[in-house]
Design a protein around this motif. Sequence first.
Motif, short mmCIF file in Angstrom:
data_model
loop_
_atom_site.label_atom_id
_atom_site.label_comp_id
_atom_site.label_asym_id
_atom_site.label_seq_id
_atom_site.Cartn_x
_atom_site.Cartn_y
_atom_site.Cartn_z
N SER A 200 37.43 32.52 46.79
CA SER A 200 36.29 33.33 47.49
C SER A 200 36.94 34.95 46.86
O SER A 200 35.80 35.54 46.75
CB SER A 200 36.50 33.41 49.11
N ILE A 201 37.82 35.06 46.54
CA ILE A 201 38.32 36.37 46.08
C ILE A 201 37.69 36.68 44.68
O ILE A 201 37.26 37.78 44.38
CB ILE A 201 39.81 36.41 45.82
N LEU A 202 37.27 35.39 43.91
CA LEU A 202 36.45 35.62 42.59
C LEU A 202 35.22 36.30 42.96
O LEU A 202 34.67 36.95 42.34
CB LEU A 202 36.57 34.73 41.94
N LEU A 203 34.75 35.44 44.17
CA LEU A 203 33.12 35.88 44.46
C LEU A 203 33.15 37.44 44.93
O LEU A 203 32.22 38.22 44.33
CB LEU A 203 32.74 34.91 45.61
N PHE A 204 34.32 37.87 45.84
CA PHE A 204 34.30 39.25 46.20
C PHE A 204 34.50 40.19 44.94
O PHE A 204 34.01 41.25 45.03
CB PHE A 204 35.40 39.45 47.22
N ALA A 205 35.40 39.70 44.28
CA ALA A 205 35.42 40.43 42.96
C ALA A 205 34.40 40.95 42.25
O ALA A 205 33.57 41.95 41.78
CB ALA A 205 36.50 39.93 42.02
N ILE A 206 33.15 39.89 42.03
CA ILE A 206 32.12 40.08 41.53
C ILE A 206 31.04 40.96 42.01
O ILE A 206 30.52 41.83 41.81
CB ILE A 206 31.39 38.70 40.84
N ILE A 207 31.00 40.71 43.45
CA ILE A 207 30.23 41.52 44.48
C ILE A 207 30.60 42.84 44.66
O ILE A 207 29.86 43.52 44.30
CB ILE A 207 30.27 40.53 45.74
N CYS A 208 31.84 42.98 44.61
CA CYS A 208 32.54 44.45 44.83
C CYS A 208 32.11 45.25 43.67
O CYS A 208 31.76 46.41 43.49
CB CYS A 208 33.91 44.39 45.28
#
Length: 371
Positions: A200-208
Amino acid sequence: MNLPSIYSHPVVRILFTSLLSLLGGIIFELLHIPLPWLLGPMTLVLIGPRLVRTIQPSWPKQLRDAALIVLGYSVGLSFTTETLYQMGHQLPTMVMATLLLLLLCVLIASIIAKLSGLSFPTVLMGSIPGGLTQMVVLAEETKGIDLTIVTFLQVSRLLMIIFCVPAIVFSPLLGADRPASAASDAVSGISAGWSELDGSILLFAIICTAAALLADKIRFPSAFLLGPMTSTAILHLSGVNSPALPMEVLDAAQYLIGTYVGLLLKPEQIQNKRRVMTLALLSGMTLIAGAFGLSMLLTKLHDMSSATSFLSLAPGGMDQMGLIANEINADISIVTVYQIFRTWFIYFAVPPLLRITFQALEKRQQKGKNV
């Protein structure tokens, strides 16, 4: 290629700067100085080039922006349903305390501006306890602001908070429950290990990153900090799994920001250095004293200890006050809620208010010239 051209090469200048910053962080870490990976790089990048004049330091703004995205994500995680509940319960008190503290900042800034001859907008931005990073970023985006003065005032306040607040809290004055323990015990409660990270940290990296770029495109204030912070808070409150970042990642972000801020500091450009330094120290002491007075009022309004109320209103960072609260058995949820509210209020409400105020002052000055 001759030696002068080698020393002026962009890659060489960046490597030189990064080594200075790394050395500063290591030295401050070994000396157990608070916030070593922010203040260490900042200090060595400030001093180093004045000792080694062969190479001029350089640091890409993109590295600072990447670090702001990381910090924005980290701050966004602090916004939970429990935080919302506590904010709703003590909202009137938090609004009152925040506004009184900001009014005190305005009063201090007006006095310093008159005594030092500096512009009021510059001193005001240097006096507001909105966090060193936030205020420097905002100052960069505001026309007519002296970045060196803002950074100097913010760093002076930060250093006073780091050293004075723990001394007050751990003194008999506030009756702390126990003496300070190892800082690592407190840090372990608010940071995560590498093993806790998941996909999920990759998802947040993209979103942020997308939120930061979008906010920057629409000229949102402090876009690379507030964009990720807002998107993370919304997702976190919606129940999306949001892993905390390892302390090493946060240290790296502070390293990147500390290096950038260090290059903004240009003491040689400060006029009347002794007077400005004296006024900066008096400003910090007055702000701490004002927070202490408000904390005494807070204990009368709500059932909380003196240490908890003082840490809730102390003009420092949320993470630093949280660490101290954890060490003295203060109510960390109350401390965090008050610190988060002031942080978010300053992040979102203060920038437009400052711009409106500065525009009004500029118009008044132009009218005065035309008369």
